[in-house]
Scaffold this active site. Structure first.
Site, PDB file in Angstrom:
ATOM      1  N   ALA A 166      32.493  42.236  36.088  1.00 54.26           N
ATOM      2  CA  ALA A 166      32.526  40.952  35.392  1.00 54.26           C
ATOM      3  C   ALA A 166      31.110  40.428  35.182  1.00 54.26           C
ATOM      4  CB  ALA A 166      33.338  39.934  36.188  1.00 54.26           C
TER       5      ALA A 166
ATOM      6  N   GLY B 261      34.653  45.049  38.858  1.00 58.52           N
ATOM      7  CA  GLY B 261      35.723  45.204  37.871  1.00 58.52           C
ATOM      8  C   GLY B 261      35.624  46.481  37.071  1.00 58.52           C
TER       9      GLY B 261
ATOM     10  N   GLU C 246      37.450  48.826  39.329  1.00 56.89           N
ATOM     11  CA  GLU C 246      38.872  48.470  39.302  1.00 56.89           C
ATOM     12  C   GLU C 246      39.545  48.996  38.038  1.00 56.89           C
ATOM     13  OE1 GLU C 246      39.758  44.493  41.696  1.00 56.89           O
ATOM     14  OE2 GLU C 246      38.119  44.228  40.255  1.00 56.89           O
TER      15      GLU C 246
ATOM     16  N   GLU D 176      31.952  42.652  45.587  1.00 61.51           N
ATOM     17  CA  GLU D 176      32.229  41.236  45.332  1.00 61.51           C
ATOM     18  C   GLU D 176      31.884  40.325  46.503  1.00 61.51           C
ATOM     19  OE1 GLU D 176      34.810  43.382  42.333  1.00 61.51           O
ATOM     20  OE2 GLU D 176      34.089  43.715  44.367  1.00 61.51           O
TER      21      GLU D 176
END
Length: 273
Positions: free
Chosen positions: A79, A124, A127, A147
């Site tokens: 992100a 992300g 992910e 994170e």
């Protein structure tokens, strides 16, 4: 390539952000994350992934989806943290929802998804790869879920999918200790299925995707949820469902075609029905 992309979008009435590049190669859809310099995710890109997968679920010509990153350094760095700099909880909720919807759609795609990890896959970005069925990593790739280093947590399936793939210990090392791993370690612990030379992840991913076309797409979309079902319930729970699914395949034209083609020593011509 740009002509192929334009034709695909026009023919299929897809309106995606220009940071997602989609190309159709036979029975394969190739999705390239294209948000320089690190292919970070924004809300429009995540919505676009969800919409693309929803479309592909109804495209009988596409059997596999390959995801990669533009450039030679990043698959995706995750992100864009600028979105969270203000501490706005409404923005955090919106992005968490978009991440979840995008990668859950990717995980539940009825065909086969393959991540061609051509560089850093962080947060992300990893992910996204975790949501795919198969992961091919280049030898220079680095992977992490960092994170907690910035006071956040993986909100797009990372805490669950990583633990399922590599076990609780390695998941805790990566998420709680912030450990970054290289491609060789990722292969050793089961995070990726294969490591290839730099610049070869996409080639290998496309080779695997081509093999999917040899399989009955009806069989593939029936088998996939049975495999993934063991993530939530014990394997014994799925044995009766497996047997019923086998019988249900005899309603499909592709089942008759597949058996006939084998007996007649010819290549099956799938109709995806």
């Amino acid at each position: 390539m740009s002509h192929q992309v334009e034709t695909y979008h026009q023919a299929q009435h897809l309106e995606l952000t220009d940071k997602l590049v989609v190309e159709k190669r036979g029975h394969i859809a190739l999705l390239t994350l294209n948000n320089p310099s690190a292919n970070t995710w924004n809300a429009d890109m995540l919505l676009g992934v969800k919409q693309l997968v929803e479309h592909l679920n109804h495209d009988p010509e596409i059997y596999a989806l390959v995801v990669t990153g533009a450039g030679d350094k990043f698959f995706s760095a995750g992100a864009d943290l600028n979105l969270f700099a203000s501490g706005d909880k409404a923005m955090a909720r919106k992005m968490a929802r978009r991440f979840g919807e995008a990668f859950e759609a990717l995980s539940n795609y009825r065909g086969v998804t393959i991540a061609a990890i051509n560089g850093y896959a962080m947060g992300g970005g990893l992910e996204c790869a975790l949501a795919c069925d198969i992961r091919i990593a280049e030898e220079q790739a680095q992977m992490a879920l960092p994170e907690a280093t910035v006071g956040l947590l993986p909100c797009a399936g990372g805490t669950q999918k990583l633990s399922w793939l590599v076990g609780e210990g390695w998941a805790k090392r990566m998420m709680l200790c912030g450990e970054r791993i290289n491609a060789q370690t990722a292969e050793r612990i089961g995070l990726v299925e294969e490591v290839v030379a730099q610049g070869q992840a996409l080639t290998k991913a496309l080779e695997l995707a081509e093999k999917v076309a040899n399989q009955s797409p009806v069989s593939v979309r029936t088998i996939k949820p049975l495999i993934q079902g063991a993530r939530t319930q014990a394997p014994d729970h799925w044995l009766p469902a497996e047997r019923e699914a086998f019988v249900d395949l005899f309603d499909a034209a592709d089942t008759t075609e597949g058996v006939s083609a084998f007996l007649e020593k010819r290549k099956a011509q799938w109709k995806n029905c």
